[in-house]
Design a protein around this motif. Structure first.
Motif, PDB file in Angstrom:
ATOM      1  N   ARG A 155      81.707 -53.623 -33.373  1.00 49.44           N
ATOM      2  CA  ARG A 155      82.741 -54.424 -33.891  1.00 49.44           C
ATOM      3  C   ARG A 155      82.498 -55.683 -34.526  1.00 49.44           C
ATOM      4  NH1 ARG A 155      85.123 -54.692 -28.321  1.00 49.44           N
ATOM      5  NH2 ARG A 155      84.759 -56.876 -28.720  1.00 49.44           N
ATOM      6  N   GLY A 156      81.408 -56.157 -34.509  1.00 50.31           N
ATOM      7  CA  GLY A 156      81.343 -57.583 -35.196  1.00 50.31           C
ATOM      8  C   GLY A 156      80.329 -57.258 -36.455  1.00 50.31           C
ATOM      9  N   ILE A 157      79.955 -56.171 -36.772  1.00 46.83           N
ATOM     10  CA  ILE A 157      78.923 -55.910 -37.983  1.00 46.83           C
ATOM     11  C   ILE A 157      79.751 -56.218 -39.382  1.00 46.83           C
ATOM     12  CG2 ILE A 157      77.434 -54.737 -36.744  1.00 46.83           C
ATOM     13  CD1 ILE A 157      78.421 -52.191 -38.403  1.00 46.83           C
ATOM     14  N   THR A 158      79.047 -56.653 -40.510  1.00 42.65           N
ATOM     15  CA  THR A 158      79.641 -56.883 -41.561  1.00 42.65           C
ATOM     16  C   THR A 158      78.935 -56.228 -42.782  1.00 42.65           C
ATOM     17  OG1 THR A 158      78.439 -58.924 -41.797  1.00 42.65           O
ATOM     18  CG2 THR A 158      80.695 -59.186 -41.029  1.00 42.65           C
ATOM     19  N   SER A 159      77.798 -55.162 -42.486  1.00 43.38           N
ATOM     20  CA  SER A 159      77.157 -54.671 -43.682  1.00 43.38           C
ATOM     21  C   SER A 159      76.634 -53.326 -42.995  1.00 43.38           C
ATOM     22  CB  SER A 159      75.949 -55.626 -44.061  1.00 43.38           C
ATOM     23  OG  SER A 159      74.852 -55.541 -42.988  1.00 43.38           O
ATOM     24  N   ASN A 160      76.197 -52.599 -44.079  1.00 42.71           N
ATOM     25  CA  ASN A 160      75.585 -51.065 -43.589  1.00 42.71           C
ATOM     26  C   ASN A 160      74.194 -51.435 -42.980  1.00 42.71           C
ATOM     27  OD1 ASN A 160      77.743 -49.717 -44.463  1.00 42.71           O
ATOM     28  ND2 ASN A 160      76.870 -49.371 -46.597  1.00 42.71           N
ATOM     29  N   GLU A 161      73.500 -52.373 -43.567  1.00 44.22           N
ATOM     30  CA  GLU A 161      72.130 -52.654 -42.885  1.00 44.22           C
ATOM     31  C   GLU A 161      72.056 -53.060 -41.184  1.00 44.22           C
ATOM     32  OE1 GLU A 161      73.344 -54.370 -45.649  1.00 44.22           O
ATOM     33  OE2 GLU A 161      72.408 -53.188 -47.068  1.00 44.22           O
ATOM     34  N   GLU A 162      73.517 -53.752 -41.082  1.00 49.28           N
ATOM     35  CA  GLU A 162      73.540 -54.092 -39.635  1.00 49.28           C
ATOM     36  C   GLU A 162      73.627 -52.828 -38.918  1.00 49.28           C
ATOM     37  OE1 GLU A 162      75.622 -58.142 -38.984  1.00 49.28           O
ATOM     38  OE2 GLU A 162      76.604 -57.328 -40.493  1.00 49.28           O
ATOM     39  N   LEU A 163      74.410 -51.922 -39.669  1.00 53.86           N
ATOM     40  CA  LEU A 163      74.781 -50.642 -38.889  1.00 53.86           C
ATOM     41  C   LEU A 163      73.592 -49.732 -38.531  1.00 53.86           C
ATOM     42  CD1 LEU A 163      76.873 -48.517 -37.672  1.00 53.86           C
ATOM     43  CD2 LEU A 163      77.424 -48.080 -39.777  1.00 53.86           C
ATOM     44  N   ASP A 164      72.833 -49.769 -39.658  1.00 51.49           N
ATOM     45  CA  ASP A 164      71.467 -49.216 -39.465  1.00 51.49           C
ATOM     46  C   ASP A 164      70.671 -49.583 -38.612  1.00 51.49           C
ATOM     47  OD1 ASP A 164      72.362 -47.810 -42.104  1.00 51.49           O
ATOM     48  OD2 ASP A 164      70.830 -49.057 -43.246  1.00 51.49           O
ATOM     49  N   ARG A 165      70.631 -50.783 -38.234  1.00 56.86           N
ATOM     50  CA  ARG A 165      69.871 -51.306 -37.316  1.00 56.86           C
ATOM     51  C   ARG A 165      70.158 -50.849 -36.056  1.00 56.86           C
ATOM     52  NH1 ARG A 165      69.189 -55.755 -40.801  1.00 56.86           N
ATOM     53  NH2 ARG A 165      71.052 -56.961 -40.050  1.00 56.86           N
ATOM     54  N   ILE A 166      71.774 -50.867 -35.752  1.00 53.20           N
ATOM     55  CA  ILE A 166      72.302 -50.266 -34.510  1.00 53.20           C
ATOM     56  C   ILE A 166      71.990 -48.892 -34.359  1.00 53.20           C
ATOM     57  CG2 ILE A 166      74.387 -50.231 -33.160  1.00 53.20           C
ATOM     58  CD1 ILE A 166      75.587 -52.560 -34.521  1.00 53.20           C
ATOM     59  N   PHE A 167      71.908 -47.985 -35.297  1.00 46.74           N
ATOM     60  CA  PHE A 167      71.516 -46.607 -35.157  1.00 46.74           C
ATOM     61  C   PHE A 167      70.265 -46.441 -34.791  1.00 46.74           C
ATOM     62  CE2 PHE A 167      75.236 -44.793 -37.546  1.00 46.74           C
ATOM     63  CZ  PHE A 167      75.356 -43.586 -36.673  1.00 46.74           C
ATOM     64  N   ASP A 168      69.317 -47.340 -35.383  1.00 50.64           N
ATOM     65  CA  ASP A 168      68.064 -47.380 -34.877  1.00 50.64           C
ATOM     66  C   ASP A 168      67.715 -47.676 -33.414  1.00 50.64           C
ATOM     67  OD1 ASP A 168      66.883 -46.719 -37.557  1.00 50.64           O
ATOM     68  OD2 ASP A 168      66.481 -48.660 -37.868  1.00 50.64           O
ATOM     69  N   THR A 169      68.555 -48.638 -32.872  1.00 48.91           N
ATOM     70  CA  THR A 169      68.235 -49.135 -31.407  1.00 48.91           C
ATOM     71  C   THR A 169      69.056 -48.232 -30.466  1.00 48.91           C
ATOM     72  OG1 THR A 169      70.099 -50.756 -31.600  1.00 48.91           O
ATOM     73  CG2 THR A 169      67.671 -51.500 -32.251  1.00 48.91           C
ATOM     74  N   ASP A 170      70.325 -47.561 -30.986  1.00 45.00           N
ATOM     75  CA  ASP A 170      71.228 -47.284 -29.933  1.00 45.00           C
ATOM     76  C   ASP A 170      71.850 -45.745 -29.894  1.00 45.00           C
ATOM     77  OD1 ASP A 170      72.456 -49.822 -28.348  1.00 45.00           O
ATOM     78  OD2 ASP A 170      71.805 -50.387 -30.073  1.00 45.00           O
ATOM     79  N   ALA A 171      71.449 -45.245 -31.257  1.00 47.18           N
ATOM     80  CA  ALA A 171      72.119 -43.950 -31.498  1.00 47.18           C
ATOM     81  C   ALA A 171      71.100 -42.830 -30.456  1.00 47.18           C
ATOM     82  CB  ALA A 171      71.516 -43.496 -32.766  1.00 47.18           C
ATOM     83  N   GLU A 172      71.723 -41.918 -30.141  1.00 51.94           N
ATOM     84  CA  GLU A 172      71.139 -40.907 -29.222  1.00 51.94           C
ATOM     85  C   GLU A 172      71.189 -39.602 -29.879  1.00 51.94           C
ATOM     86  OE1 GLU A 172      72.936 -41.462 -25.354  1.00 51.94           O
ATOM     87  OE2 GLU A 172      72.090 -43.191 -25.058  1.00 51.94           O
ATOM     88  N   ARG A 173      70.257 -38.617 -29.410  1.00 48.51           N
ATOM     89  CA  ARG A 173      70.294 -37.225 -29.934  1.00 48.51           C
ATOM     90  C   ARG A 173      70.970 -36.454 -28.644  1.00 48.51           C
ATOM     91  NH1 ARG A 173      64.419 -35.743 -31.178  1.00 48.51           N
ATOM     92  NH2 ARG A 173      64.944 -33.885 -30.306  1.00 48.51           N
ATOM     93  N   GLU A 174      71.512 -35.150 -29.018  1.00 48.22           N
ATOM     94  CA  GLU A 174      72.128 -34.510 -27.895  1.00 48.22           C
ATOM     95  C   GLU A 174      71.528 -32.884 -28.167  1.00 48.22           C
ATOM     96  OE1 GLU A 174      76.482 -34.896 -27.890  1.00 48.22           O
ATOM     97  OE2 GLU A 174      76.265 -36.934 -27.313  1.00 48.22           O
ATOM     98  N   ASP A 175      70.555 -32.766 -28.928  1.00 48.14           N
ATOM     99  CA  ASP A 175      69.880 -31.436 -28.918  1.00 48.14           C
ATOM    100  C   ASP A 175      69.084 -31.096 -27.963  1.00 48.14           C
ATOM    101  OD1 ASP A 175      68.433 -33.185 -30.058  1.00 48.14           O
ATOM    102  OD2 ASP A 175      67.876 -31.925 -31.662  1.00 48.14           O
TER     103      ASP A 175
END
Length: 175
Positions: A155-175
């Motif tokens: 909710r607080g991000i202001t750039s694609n770079e910040e979103l990239d970092r969140i993907f690196d730390t919090d994204a999960e696979r379901e395969d």
């Protein structure tokens, strides 16, 4: 949902099983990009009951607001997937999205804000990217905005770079 939907079938359409609106042979014919097709295949393999290709700007479409430069606009998440558990049906909103697009972080913030208001009506509300895993193969990585910790970060991000970092730390696979 209506009894039927209007849907154009293009020359590059493919047939996929278990769409909410199947033809008489039990399939649905649609033009899907490789990410959409891959996510649907993964969902069906993981037990999805059915799915809906959510088209832009139809009377029946799921529409989620997001903001770009102070202007509210609409996104139409690509997929709605239905799963079942012992308590009944669970509806998921899935948005496979190319990280190179400029609207990446605003859409993520929009999904997080939507999830904040409607978390109790959906199972997963995910922004999905495809990237290489540690095994060197392509996988779908999912940020689930239905999770409080994820949506609070997004909710607080202001750039694609910040979103990239969140993907690196919090994204999960379901395969």
């Amino acid at each position: 949902m209506p009894d039927s939907i209007d849907f154009s079938v293009s020359d590059n359409s493919i047939k996929i099983d278990r769409h909410l609106y199947c033809s008489e042979d039990g399939t649905f014919q649609a033009s899907l990009n490789p990410w959409e097709k891959g996510v649907i295949e993964e969902e069906l393999k993981n037990g999805a009951v059915c799915w809906l290709r959510n088209l832009d700007r139809k009377k029946w479409s799921l529409e989620i607001p997001y903001e770009v430069g102070g202007v509210i606009t609409s996104m139409f998440p690509d997929l709605v997937v239905v799963r079942a558990d012992v308590q009944g049906y669970i509806f998921d909103i899935l948005e496979p999205h190319d990280p190179s697009r400029k609207d990446n972080y605003p859409k993520a913030v929009g999904l997080a804000k939507f999830a904040e208001k409607h978390w109790d009506k959906f199972g997963r509300i995910q922004l999905i990217r495809q990237k290489k895993g540690l095994d060197g193969r392509e996988h779908f990585y999912r940020l689930d905005m239905a999770k409080v910790a994820v949506r609070n970060k997004v909710r607080g991000i202001t750039s694609n770079e910040e979103l990239d970092r969140i993907f690196d730390t919090d994204a999960e696979r379901e395969d």
